[in-house]
Enzyme design. Structure first.
Site, short mmCIF file in Angstrom:
data_model
loop_
_atom_site.label_atom_id
_atom_site.label_comp_id
_atom_site.label_asym_id
_atom_site.label_seq_id
_atom_site.Cartn_x
_atom_site.Cartn_y
_atom_site.Cartn_z
NE ARG A 104 -8.97 5.91 2.97
CZ ARG A 104 -7.72 6.30 2.76
NH1 ARG A 104 -7.46 7.56 2.49
NH2 ARG A 104 -6.72 5.44 2.81
CG HIS A 150 -3.49 -3.04 4.24
ND1 HIS A 150 -2.27 -2.59 4.69
CD2 HIS A 150 -4.01 -2.05 3.48
CE1 HIS A 150 -2.07 -1.35 4.25
NE2 HIS A 150 -3.09 -1.00 3.51
CB CYS A 198 -0.99 -0.04 1.15
SG CYS A 198 -2.39 1.04 0.85
N1 GLN Z 1 -2.01 6.93 2.26
C1 GLN Z 1 -2.14 6.08 1.08
C2 GLN Z 1 -3.55 6.15 0.46
O1 GLN Z 1 -4.47 6.57 1.11
C3 GLN Z 1 -1.83 4.63 1.46
C4 GLN Z 1 -2.81 4.07 2.49
C5 GLN Z 1 -2.37 2.75 3.10
O2 GLN Z 1 -1.19 2.44 3.22
N2 GLN Z 1 -3.40 1.96 3.55
O3 GLN Z 1 -3.72 5.74 -0.69
#
Ligand code: GLN
Length: 251
Positions: free
Chosen positions: A127, A194, A93
């Site tokens: 998101r 994840h 990520c």
């Molecule tokens: N901050 C990055 C995003 O929002 C990665 C997020 C994460 O590592 N879960 O895309």
């Protein structure tokens, strides 16, 4: 055999228990009689050639990424040289994004990446959150699934011809549009997944270990002796079913 892992920024990039991936690699190496040595590579530490067989970096929020991006840029040559020398790598990520050329956050602030992966990432308003199921083909003709959880604002675009980790069966993946997730360059893999990722994807954990062992021996990677992965298979099935029934949704 001793396998040496360089864990990048465990103090900054460890969202969603991503450090659990290290625990899985350690145990699965030990169950085959190997000794996994893990050392931290955080701000100010150099990535020196010949010191690692596998590099690992987890995920993090935009804030943590901004705290490490410039230091990671200073490590860029060391990471590039390692990958070119056949060191295995897993980036998750936020770590994955910073191993591309750049990551532009929601405020338009562009963080430098180190360009191990041929890609760029730009954060979008909504998101991408949910369970993900991928179909991967790391060896020609060998199709296996990887299941995990994603939560990212970043939309990652691979360069033409770049190899993804897998095809999205359920969920968003790199950008919610391309139908692909992650990126692979030789023995280096980046992914949004994840969970942590590896407990529920034992074949992929073993694939990474096999790449690291190949870096030690200088020979081609070979299949590791099988383990009794009943619990892992159950975890994979639960995660895969969740992805298929309630895969990614914008939020
Ligand atoms: N901050 C990055 C995003 O929002 C990665 C997020 C994460 O590592 N879960 O895309």
């Amino acid at each position: 055999m001793k396998l040496r892992i360089g864990h990048l920024y465990p103090d900054y990039l460890n969202i969603y228990a991503d450090r659990g991936n290290i625990a899985v690699l350690s145990r699965r190496a030990a169950w085959r009689g190997h000794d996994l040595e893990v050392n931290t590579l955080t701000v100010g530490d150099a990535v020196r050639p010949g010191e690692h067989d596998l590099l690992y970096v987890g995920g993090g929020q935009d804030r943590e990424q901004a705290l490490v991006a410039r230091d990671l840029a200073a490590k860029g040559d060391g990471v590039h040289d390692a990958v070119e020398a056949g060191v295995a790598l897993l980036a998750v990520c936020g770590g994955y994004q910073l191993l591309g050329r750049s990551y532009r956050d929601l405020h338009g602030v562009e963080l430098p990446g180190i360009g191990v992966f041929p890609l760029e990432t730009v954060a979008g308003q909504r998101r991408m959150i949910g369970d993900v199921l991928l179909e991967c083909e790391l060896e020609p003709g060998v199709r296996r699934t990887v299941a995990g959880f994603e939560n990212h604002a970043g939309r990652t675009r691979l360069d033409p011809g770049a190899l993804p980790l897998g095809r999205v069966v359920a969920g968003f993946g790199n950008d919610g549009e391309s139908g692909y997730e992650g990126c692979r360059v030789g023995r280096a893999v980046g992914t949004y997944l994840h969970g942590p990722l590896l407990p529920r994807n034992p074949w992929f954990a073993d694939w990474l270990l096999a790449q690291a062992i190949a870096h030690v021996t200088g020979e081609e990677p070979t299949e590791l002796p099988a383990l009794a992965d009943d619990l892992e298979a159950d975890a994979h099935a639960v995660s895969a079913r969740r992805a298929e029934t309630r895969g990614g949704r914008f939020s």
